[in-house]
Design an enzyme around this catalytic site. Sequence first.
Site, PDB file in Angstrom:
ATOM      1  N   VAL A 197       0.288  13.085  -2.645  1.00 25.56           N
ATOM      2  CA  VAL A 197       1.686  13.071  -2.842  1.00 25.56           C
ATOM      3  C   VAL A 197       1.834  13.120  -4.481  1.00 25.56           C
ATOM      4  CG1 VAL A 197       3.846  11.627  -3.076  1.00 25.56           C
ATOM      5  CG2 VAL A 197       2.092  11.796  -0.887  1.00 25.56           C
TER       6      VAL A 197
ATOM      7  N   LYS B 279       2.832   3.703  -2.530  1.00 18.07           N
ATOM      8  CA  LYS B 279       2.957   3.808  -4.059  1.00 18.07           C
ATOM      9  C   LYS B 279       4.473   4.198  -4.097  1.00 18.07           C
ATOM     10  CE  LYS B 279      -1.540   5.629  -4.294  1.00 18.07           C
ATOM     11  NZ  LYS B 279      -2.436   6.932  -4.131  1.00 18.07           N
TER      12      LYS B 279
ATOM     13  N   ARG C 199      -7.993  15.300   0.031  1.00 14.65           N
ATOM     14  CA  ARG C 199      -6.433  16.302   0.194  1.00 14.65           C
ATOM     15  C   ARG C 199      -5.899  16.229  -0.985  1.00 14.65           C
ATOM     16  NH1 ARG C 199      -5.403  10.842   1.535  1.00 14.65           N
ATOM     17  NH2 ARG C 199      -3.748  10.012   0.024  1.00 14.65           N
TER      18      ARG C 199
ATOM     19  N   HIS D  85       0.773  -1.132  -0.062  1.00 18.30           N
ATOM     20  CA  HIS D  85      -0.043   0.019   0.043  1.00 18.30           C
ATOM     21  C   HIS D  85       0.612   1.312  -0.022  1.00 18.30           C
ATOM     22  CE1 HIS D  85      -3.368  -2.765   0.331  1.00 18.30           C
ATOM     23  NE2 HIS D  85      -2.729  -3.032   1.294  1.00 18.30           N
TER      24      HIS D  85
HETATM   25  C1  MV4 Z   1      -9.895  -3.873  -3.358  1.00 20.49           C
HETATM   26  C2  MV4 Z   1      -9.171  -4.880  -4.031  1.00 20.49           C
HETATM   27  C3  MV4 Z   1      -9.861  -5.678  -4.665  1.00 20.49           C
HETATM   28  N1  MV4 Z   1     -11.137  -5.818  -4.853  1.00 20.49           N
HETATM   29  N2  MV4 Z   1     -11.238  -4.084  -3.391  1.00 20.49           N
HETATM   30  C4  MV4 Z   1      -6.482  -1.786  -1.055  1.00 20.49           C
HETATM   31  C5  MV4 Z   1      -6.464  -0.257  -0.400  1.00 20.49           C
HETATM   32  C6  MV4 Z   1      -7.912   0.071  -0.426  1.00 20.49           C
HETATM   33  N3  MV4 Z   1      -7.698   1.596  -1.069  1.00 20.49           N
HETATM   34  C7  MV4 Z   1      -8.642  -0.692  -1.433  1.00 20.49           C
HETATM   35  N4  MV4 Z   1      -7.709  -1.698  -1.511  1.00 20.49           N
HETATM   36  C8  MV4 Z   1      -8.091  -2.750  -2.414  1.00 20.49           C
HETATM   37  N5  MV4 Z   1      -9.496  -2.775  -2.553  1.00 20.49           N
HETATM   38  C9  MV4 Z   1     -11.931  -4.861  -4.065  1.00 20.49           C
HETATM   39  N6  MV4 Z   1     -13.300  -4.839  -4.275  1.00 20.49           N
HETATM   40  C10 MV4 Z   1      -7.752  -4.466  -3.965  1.00 20.49           C
HETATM   41  C11 MV4 Z   1      -7.317  -3.500  -3.093  1.00 20.49           C
HETATM   42  C12 MV4 Z   1      -5.987  -3.449  -3.132  1.00 20.49           C
HETATM   43  C13 MV4 Z   1      -5.106  -2.389  -3.662  1.00 20.49           C
HETATM   44  C14 MV4 Z   1      -6.104  -1.350  -4.311  1.00 20.49           C
HETATM   45  C15 MV4 Z   1      -5.266  -0.174  -4.659  1.00 20.49           C
HETATM   46  C16 MV4 Z   1      -3.775  -0.279  -4.716  1.00 20.49           C
HETATM   47  C17 MV4 Z   1      -3.365  -0.955  -4.137  1.00 20.49           C
HETATM   48  C18 MV4 Z   1      -3.881  -2.447  -3.532  1.00 20.49           C
HETATM   49  C19 MV4 Z   1      -3.125  -3.417  -3.016  1.00 20.49           C
HETATM   50  C20 MV4 Z   1      -3.676  -4.540  -2.713  1.00 20.49           C
HETATM   51  C21 MV4 Z   1      -5.219  -4.462  -2.565  1.00 20.49           C
END
Ligand code: MV4
Length: 446
Positions: free
Chosen positions: A294, A237, A291, A235
């Site tokens: 970054v 970037k 917000r 998580h």
């Molecule tokens: C998800 C997903 C797959 N399916 N929702 C992780 C952080 C949060 N902002 C939402 N996230 C995710 N939600 C569904 N329905 C996978 C992630 C996720 C992810 C999302 C964005 C960027 C990196 C990630 C890394 C792992 C999991």
Amino acid sequence: MFRKILIANRGEIALRIQRACRELGIPTVAVHSTADADAMHVRLADESVCIGPPPARDSYLHLPSLLSAAVVTGADAIHPGYGFLSENPRFAEMVEAHRITFIGPSPQHMRMMGDKIAAKAAMASLGVPLVPGSDGAVEDMREASRIAGAIGYPVLIKAAAGGGGRGMKVAHQAEDLEDAWRIARAEAASAFGDDAVYIEKYLDRPRHIELQVLADNHGNVVHFGERDCSLQRRHQKLVEEAGSPALAPAERDQLGAVVTAGLQKLGYRNAGTLEFLYQDGQFAFIEMNTRLQVEHPVTEMVCNVDLVREQIRIAAGETLGYTQADITFDGHAIECRVTAEDPETFLPTPGQVSVYVPPGGLGVRVDSALYAGYVVPPYYDSMVAKLIVHAPTRERAIARMRRALMEFAIQGIRTTVPLHRRIMEAPEFRSGDYTIHWLERFVGGG
Ligand code: MV4
């Protein structure tokens, strides 16, 4: 326009905000902990106030110290930057109660988007596409089981108060649901003091694409296109791009039109970012950040806009002064986040910087508060520089990033510059065909 702006942050983003203020002719107040007395954001500010000891909760997160600093220096606005108090609606309320302008959205909108269930409900009502899932909070295991069965496995249980990846549990099949349910609720309760959870269909190979928006206080809303933030590890970037290599201009226009119309209805103001998962040509809204982010510079480079200047102008009551038709997308931009971490183990490497030679030349931007002799303190986020390049095409942006990374010399501490050089060489990155999972496999030990 404002008389004086207090910047409630540190590091490169405090400098970034100072630069916008200086170009607008607005004096700035820096705040700092005792660990940051020699920091660049303090040296370059017009005034500075020490707000407490090194731990952030006693300084950069300490509301009374920040409010006192604003009052004693006569600041009439506060820019929160990102992180720290930037998405805290109580801080925004207290700032406004002191008749100081909070440079950001209303506390009501911050509160709404902080509750992921409320944010999704709002977006659904505005016609923004969502991931299939529960309509709201799921109260008990029986309801969870019914909904998971209806949407189909795998499913994800998410904390309403979560975000940024905290408080999520996957259930691959019905037999996993009860454990995932219990763990997710317990984690939500202990991490956020709120055990409300909701359920979504789990998307197994999405990209993370986000849309940058700006809204003034007079009902004008525009978007500045998307950023692809799929290159992440745990998580965090590492690399962001504008635009997304996966998106056609027509898809951007279509999503942008739905989102801007929706935010206008909602009465949203100032800057915001909507996060989407993108898989099989479909967008699904997951969260909204209230917000400045970054990675905002990649958007600035392709749209030729100063987003911080715009935030300040909007907060002062000015109108945008342009429409969606005036916003154009020129070329491609890439950002590499350089952190003070071992490029293999990702362990933090605070300490003294002996040599600092940033890259330069056409299309290269470095947002950093580093200087030779600076001691990176161990108390805060490990990001020490953002290297941003802009070029006419993605291919040329990658070539430019490779040469800028070759020039970048930071000695005394280990940084992730060598890792970024490796990413720029990777065929999967160069092809643009990657998901949120690729980088974790590439660096190993994800
Ligand atoms: C998800 C997903 C797959 N399916 N929702 C992780 C952080 C949060 N902002 C939402 N996230 C995710 N939600 C569904 N329905 C996978 C992630 C996720 C992810 C999302 C964005 C960027 C990196 C990630 C890394 C792992 C999991």
